[in-house]
Design a protein around this motif. Structure first.
Motif, PDB file in Angstrom:
ATOM      1  N   LEU A 186       0.830  -1.140   0.162  1.00 43.88           N
ATOM      2  CA  LEU A 186      -0.130  -0.202   0.102  1.00 43.88           C
ATOM      3  C   LEU A 186       0.960   1.341   0.092  1.00 43.88           C
ATOM      4  O   LEU A 186       0.451   2.430  -0.149  1.00 43.88           O
ATOM      5  CB  LEU A 186      -0.917  -0.114   1.161  1.00 43.88           C
ATOM      6  N   GLU A 187       2.129   1.214   0.085  1.00 47.45           N
ATOM      7  CA  GLU A 187       3.074   2.488   0.185  1.00 47.45           C
ATOM      8  C   GLU A 187       2.887   3.226  -0.979  1.00 47.45           C
ATOM      9  O   GLU A 187       2.910   4.427  -0.457  1.00 47.45           O
ATOM     10  CB  GLU A 187       4.490   1.857   0.491  1.00 47.45           C
ATOM     11  N   PRO A 188       2.680   2.884  -2.078  1.00 43.43           N
ATOM     12  CA  PRO A 188       2.769   3.874  -3.213  1.00 43.43           C
ATOM     13  C   PRO A 188       1.203   4.989  -3.134  1.00 43.43           C
ATOM     14  O   PRO A 188       1.418   5.922  -3.273  1.00 43.43           O
ATOM     15  CB  PRO A 188       2.616   3.214  -4.441  1.00 43.43           C
ATOM     16  N   GLU A 189       0.267   4.184  -2.457  1.00 47.22           N
ATOM     17  CA  GLU A 189      -1.113   4.949  -2.559  1.00 47.22           C
ATOM     18  C   GLU A 189      -0.782   5.883  -1.325  1.00 47.22           C
ATOM     19  O   GLU A 189      -1.115   6.908  -1.501  1.00 47.22           O
ATOM     20  CB  GLU A 189      -2.046   3.855  -2.071  1.00 47.22           C
ATOM     21  N   PHE A 190      -0.275   5.364  -0.280  1.00 50.30           N
ATOM     22  CA  PHE A 190       0.156   6.327   0.939  1.00 50.30           C
ATOM     23  C   PHE A 190       0.809   7.606   0.350  1.00 50.30           C
ATOM     24  O   PHE A 190       0.679   8.619   0.783  1.00 50.30           O
ATOM     25  CB  PHE A 190       0.943   5.580   2.103  1.00 50.30           C
ATOM     26  N   THR A 225       4.673  20.331 -10.947  1.00 51.33           N
ATOM     27  CA  THR A 225       4.988  19.402 -12.340  1.00 51.33           C
ATOM     28  C   THR A 225       4.577  18.044 -11.761  1.00 51.33           C
ATOM     29  O   THR A 225       5.196  17.622 -10.710  1.00 51.33           O
ATOM     30  CB  THR A 225       6.326  19.633 -12.747  1.00 51.33           C
ATOM     31  N   LEU A 226       4.018  17.287 -12.253  1.00 52.02           N
ATOM     32  CA  LEU A 226       3.739  15.896 -11.896  1.00 52.02           C
ATOM     33  C   LEU A 226       4.781  15.028 -12.571  1.00 52.02           C
ATOM     34  O   LEU A 226       5.033  15.053 -13.668  1.00 52.02           O
ATOM     35  CB  LEU A 226       2.365  15.281 -12.673  1.00 52.02           C
ATOM     36  N   LYS A 227       5.536  14.084 -11.673  1.00 53.12           N
ATOM     37  CA  LYS A 227       6.508  13.386 -11.984  1.00 53.12           C
ATOM     38  C   LYS A 227       6.277  12.027 -11.526  1.00 53.12           C
ATOM     39  O   LYS A 227       6.022  11.614 -10.537  1.00 53.12           O
ATOM     40  CB  LYS A 227       7.860  13.669 -11.640  1.00 53.12           C
ATOM     41  N   ILE A 228       6.136  11.068 -12.568  1.00 56.20           N
ATOM     42  CA  ILE A 228       5.977   9.666 -12.020  1.00 56.20           C
ATOM     43  C   ILE A 228       7.120   8.831 -12.703  1.00 56.20           C
ATOM     44  O   ILE A 228       7.365   9.037 -13.783  1.00 56.20           O
ATOM     45  CB  ILE A 228       4.535   9.145 -12.616  1.00 56.20           C
ATOM     46  N   GLU A 229       7.582   7.873 -11.740  1.00 55.65           N
ATOM     47  CA  GLU A 229       8.815   7.054 -12.233  1.00 55.65           C
ATOM     48  C   GLU A 229       8.934   5.819 -11.517  1.00 55.65           C
ATOM     49  O   GLU A 229       8.164   5.490 -10.601  1.00 55.65           O
ATOM     50  CB  GLU A 229       9.984   7.972 -11.752  1.00 55.65           C
ATOM     51  N   PHE A 230       9.381   4.964 -12.254  1.00 51.66           N
ATOM     52  CA  PHE A 230       9.619   3.564 -11.802  1.00 51.66           C
ATOM     53  C   PHE A 230      11.110   3.639 -11.127  1.00 51.66           C
ATOM     54  O   PHE A 230      12.053   3.921 -11.615  1.00 51.66           O
ATOM     55  CB  PHE A 230       9.404   2.402 -12.703  1.00 51.66           C
ATOM     56  N   VAL A 231      11.179   2.935  -9.997  1.00 55.80           N
ATOM     57  CA  VAL A 231      12.610   2.794  -9.449  1.00 55.80           C
ATOM     58  C   VAL A 231      12.944   1.605  -9.106  1.00 55.80           C
ATOM     59  O   VAL A 231      12.185   0.801  -8.680  1.00 55.80           O
ATOM     60  CB  VAL A 231      12.290   3.838  -7.914  1.00 55.80           C
TER      61      VAL A 231
END
Length: 90
Positions: free
Chosen positions: A24-28, A84-90
């Protein structure tokens, strides 16, 4: 256990609980980012609603974890907050 942190620490010893909590961490993180950005801007949910065109009730649902925002919604919120919205895969 006197508070939530003590309770959480105890529950995290259970591998099944820990796995579910970590999933659930990404949602939090998204919820907290929205709240932090709004508070940093010094505006209320109502003011964010006016700036973004998103209903105040929907912003409340997002901040309370009762809704899953689309990328379009996140973009509208970011723009309204001067971010600015930034979405990334880590």
């Amino acid at each position: 256990m006197t508070n939530f942190n003590d309770y959480l620490t105890q529950q995290m010893k259970d591998p099944a609980f820990k796995k579910a909590y970590e999933q659930l961490e990404p949602e939090f993180a998204i919820i907290q980012a929205i709240i932090d950005a709004r508070k940093s801007a010094g505006i209320t949910q109502k003011e964010l609603s006016q700036k973004s065109g998103i209903a105040q009730g929907d912003i409340s649902k997002l901040e309370n974890g009762n809704a899953n925002p689309s990328i379009k919604t996140l973009q509208r919120l970011a723009t309204a907050l001067g971010k600015t919205l930034k979405i990334e895969f880590v």
